[in-house]
Scaffold this motif. Sequence first.
Motif, PDB file in Angstrom:
ATOM      1  N   ASP A 170       0.810  -1.227   0.000  1.00  0.00           N
ATOM      2  CA  ASP A 170       0.000   0.000   0.000  1.00  0.00           C
ATOM      3  C   ASP A 170       0.843   1.277   0.000  1.00  0.00           C
ATOM      4  O   ASP A 170       0.299   2.361   0.181  1.00  0.00           O
ATOM      5  N   ARG A 171       2.139   1.190  -0.239  1.00  0.00           N
ATOM      6  CA  ARG A 171       2.978   2.374  -0.113  1.00  0.00           C
ATOM      7  C   ARG A 171       2.938   3.229  -1.380  1.00  0.00           C
ATOM      8  O   ARG A 171       2.282   4.272  -1.410  1.00  0.00           O
ATOM      9  N   PHE A 172       3.602   2.815  -2.435  1.00  0.00           N
ATOM     10  CA  PHE A 172       3.634   3.632  -3.640  1.00  0.00           C
ATOM     11  C   PHE A 172       2.226   3.853  -4.192  1.00  0.00           C
ATOM     12  O   PHE A 172       1.880   4.948  -4.635  1.00  0.00           O
ATOM     13  N   GLY A 173       1.404   2.827  -4.179  1.00  0.00           N
ATOM     14  CA  GLY A 173       0.071   2.928  -4.758  1.00  0.00           C
ATOM     15  C   GLY A 173      -0.866   3.862  -4.031  1.00  0.00           C
ATOM     16  O   GLY A 173      -1.893   4.270  -4.591  1.00  0.00           O
ATOM     17  N   TYR A 174      -0.531   4.198  -2.779  1.00  0.00           N
ATOM     18  CA  TYR A 174      -1.418   5.066  -2.000  1.00  0.00           C
ATOM     19  C   TYR A 174      -1.734   6.360  -2.730  1.00  0.00           C
ATOM     20  O   TYR A 174      -2.898   6.786  -2.781  1.00  0.00           O
ATOM     21  N   ALA A 260      -0.767  15.233  15.101  1.00  0.00           N
ATOM     22  CA  ALA A 260      -1.989  14.472  14.879  1.00  0.00           C
ATOM     23  C   ALA A 260      -1.747  12.963  14.932  1.00  0.00           C
ATOM     24  O   ALA A 260      -2.693  12.180  14.763  1.00  0.00           O
ATOM     25  N   GLY A 261      -0.497  12.571  15.157  1.00  0.00           N
ATOM     26  CA  GLY A 261      -0.194  11.144  15.268  1.00  0.00           C
ATOM     27  C   GLY A 261      -0.013  10.431  13.948  1.00  0.00           C
ATOM     28  O   GLY A 261      -0.086   9.192  13.900  1.00  0.00           O
ATOM     29  N   VAL A 262       0.239  11.175  12.864  1.00  0.00           N
ATOM     30  CA  VAL A 262       0.453  10.550  11.558  1.00  0.00           C
ATOM     31  C   VAL A 262       1.879  10.013  11.492  1.00  0.00           C
ATOM     32  O   VAL A 262       2.841  10.731  11.786  1.00  0.00           O
ATOM     33  N   GLU A 263       2.025   8.752  11.109  1.00  0.00           N
ATOM     34  CA  GLU A 263       3.333   8.107  11.049  1.00  0.00           C
ATOM     35  C   GLU A 263       4.005   8.356   9.707  1.00  0.00           C
ATOM     36  O   GLU A 263       3.365   8.713   8.716  1.00  0.00           O
ATOM     37  N   GLU A 264       5.317   8.131   9.687  1.00  0.00           N
ATOM     38  CA  GLU A 264       6.095   8.308   8.464  1.00  0.00           C
ATOM     39  C   GLU A 264       6.165   7.020   7.648  1.00  0.00           C
ATOM     40  O   GLU A 264       6.209   5.917   8.195  1.00  0.00           O
ATOM     41  N   MET A 266       5.255   4.294   6.239  1.00  0.00           N
ATOM     42  CA  MET A 266       4.437   3.085   6.112  1.00  0.00           C
ATOM     43  C   MET A 266       3.750   2.785   7.431  1.00  0.00           C
ATOM     44  O   MET A 266       4.019   3.420   8.451  1.00  0.00           O
ATOM     45  N   GLY A 267       2.849   1.806   7.390  1.00  0.00           N
ATOM     46  CA  GLY A 267       2.136   1.397   8.584  1.00  0.00           C
ATOM     47  C   GLY A 267       0.769   2.046   8.668  1.00  0.00           C
ATOM     48  O   GLY A 267       0.454   2.979   7.924  1.00  0.00           O
ATOM     49  N   PRO A 268      -0.080   1.563   9.567  1.00  0.00           N
ATOM     50  CA  PRO A 268      -1.415   2.141   9.730  1.00  0.00           C
ATOM     51  C   PRO A 268      -1.322   3.627  10.082  1.00  0.00           C
ATOM     52  O   PRO A 268      -0.451   4.050  10.838  1.00  0.00           O
ATOM     53  N   ARG A 269      -2.238   4.386   9.544  1.00  0.00           N
ATOM     54  CA  ARG A 269      -2.340   5.833   9.796  1.00  0.00           C
ATOM     55  C   ARG A 269      -1.010   6.545   9.541  1.00  0.00           C
ATOM     56  O   ARG A 269      -0.486   7.282  10.360  1.00  0.00           O
ATOM     57  N   SER A 270      -0.483   6.314   8.359  1.00  0.00           N
ATOM     58  CA  SER A 270       0.763   6.943   7.950  1.00  0.00           C
ATOM     59  C   SER A 270       0.517   7.768   6.693  1.00  0.00           C
ATOM     60  O   SER A 270      -0.570   7.732   6.110  1.00  0.00           O
ATOM     61  N   LEU A 271       1.528   8.515   6.295  1.00  0.00           N
ATOM     62  CA  LEU A 271       1.551   9.111   4.962  1.00  0.00           C
ATOM     63  C   LEU A 271       2.605   8.354   4.167  1.00  0.00           C
ATOM     64  O   LEU A 271       3.804   8.423   4.482  1.00  0.00           O
ATOM     65  N   ALA A 272       2.171   7.619   3.179  1.00  0.00           N
ATOM     66  CA  ALA A 272       3.055   6.725   2.448  1.00  0.00           C
ATOM     67  C   ALA A 272       4.222   7.482   1.814  1.00  0.00           C
ATOM     68  O   ALA A 272       4.048   8.532   1.194  1.00  0.00           O
ATOM     69  N   LEU A 273       5.416   6.949   2.034  1.00  0.00           N
ATOM     70  CA  LEU A 273       6.679   7.441   1.472  1.00  0.00           C
ATOM     71  C   LEU A 273       7.173   8.740   2.096  1.00  0.00           C
ATOM     72  O   LEU A 273       8.271   9.192   1.782  1.00  0.00           O
ATOM     73  N   TRP A 274       6.390   9.355   2.965  1.00  0.00           N
ATOM     74  CA  TRP A 274       6.821  10.582   3.645  1.00  0.00           C
ATOM     75  C   TRP A 274       7.851  10.207   4.705  1.00  0.00           C
ATOM     76  O   TRP A 274       7.592   9.370   5.568  1.00  0.00           O
ATOM     77  N   MET A 275       9.047  10.816   4.632  1.00  0.00           N
ATOM     78  CA  MET A 275      10.116  10.473   5.553  1.00  0.00           C
ATOM     79  C   MET A 275      10.837  11.747   5.977  1.00  0.00           C
ATOM     80  O   MET A 275      11.644  12.300   5.228  1.00  0.00           O
ATOM     81  N   ARG A 323      -2.278  -0.829   4.830  1.00  0.00           N
ATOM     82  CA  ARG A 323      -0.978  -1.092   5.431  1.00  0.00           C
ATOM     83  C   ARG A 323      -0.090   0.150   5.396  1.00  0.00           C
ATOM     84  O   ARG A 323       0.911   0.218   6.121  1.00  0.00           O
ATOM     85  N   ALA A 324      -0.420   1.085   4.547  1.00  0.00           N
ATOM     86  CA  ALA A 324       0.268   2.379   4.510  1.00  0.00           C
ATOM     87  C   ALA A 324      -0.725   3.407   4.002  1.00  0.00           C
ATOM     88  O   ALA A 324      -1.529   3.131   3.116  1.00  0.00           O
TER      89      ALA A 324
END
Length: 338
Positions: A170-174, A260-264, A266-275, A323-324
């Motif tokens: 679910d990372r790149f495709g998000y 707001a608790g958004v993760e980097e 990957m993973g639940p409640r993340s922004l995909a590829l954001w690092m 998943r991301a």
Amino acid sequence: MATSPSSDRVLLLGGTSWLGGEVARAALALGHEVTCLARGESGTVPAGARLVRGDRSTPTAYAELPAGQQWDLVVDLTRQPGQARGALAALSEHATRWVLVSSCSVYADHSVPGAGLDTPLLAAFEGEESGPEQYGEAKVACEAAVTAYRGGDALVARSGLIAGRGDLSDRFGYWAGRFALAQQDGGPVLVPETIDQPAQVVDVDDLAPWLVRAGLGGTTGVVDACGARRTLREVVDAASRASRFTGEVVPVPDEALVAAGVEEFMGPRSLALWMRDPQWQGFSARDPVSALEAGLVSRDLVETTRSALGWERELGLDRTGRRAGLDRADELALLASR
């Protein structure tokens, strides 16, 4: 199965999961005879390939393979050191060429964009079977096993993040899926304000056939099997274009996302590829020179994005529990709270 007189015998140790199945398809498309050794629990092998059932965690894993068979190419995708050692012990003498699909997670330092093959590695995992948290260390041990059995006569392909049809991370495709969903519902898309950070993927439709061609062609040594160096902005722009998005894009400061608790990444409640972590700025910015020298060429980013979008549509653009990435309702609630 009918094969040409010049076809090679390719043995996939795997072949029922995503990348393994794509490697098998690529080998078949290139005219080779393909056997997949797997438990058969992750799915089916591609049409035209032969499935030999074997559990690589057992001593009899390779018993059902033809006795004394010489393989032109063996491709191993395992992350378990015990499985890597067992395969080499059983098959190395019967394999003309050997490919281990490893990972750029083997590196101990991900802070430097543009780093190459001279980056120090993690300490090798010392056991036989590792958990997900020791993924990089276990891949280091798998690489060491290949070196111990074959010296330099093998290709170790350290894959970067793989994208395209069939991806379940679910990372790149998000991003393509999110822009397509927003185009349908008319709402905005949340993007991180810091968006010019590295983002690097390799299309599965480039990686899979390259593994076969490079392996059979005699390419040896270590290769960072990564795509071209890009930025998250380029990924987001390609997703917007592929989805024909005409709505509003709302940049949100990193600090607000963290609060707001958004993760980097990957993973639940993340922004995909954001690092945003400076210690990981090189993770998606490896030097692709070893891949280019070995013949791995990346297709246009929009083409990869369109493939990922087609897959996202099959999975369901509005699905929850990714998943991301953010669920759509969560994303809109975050934007409404600003």
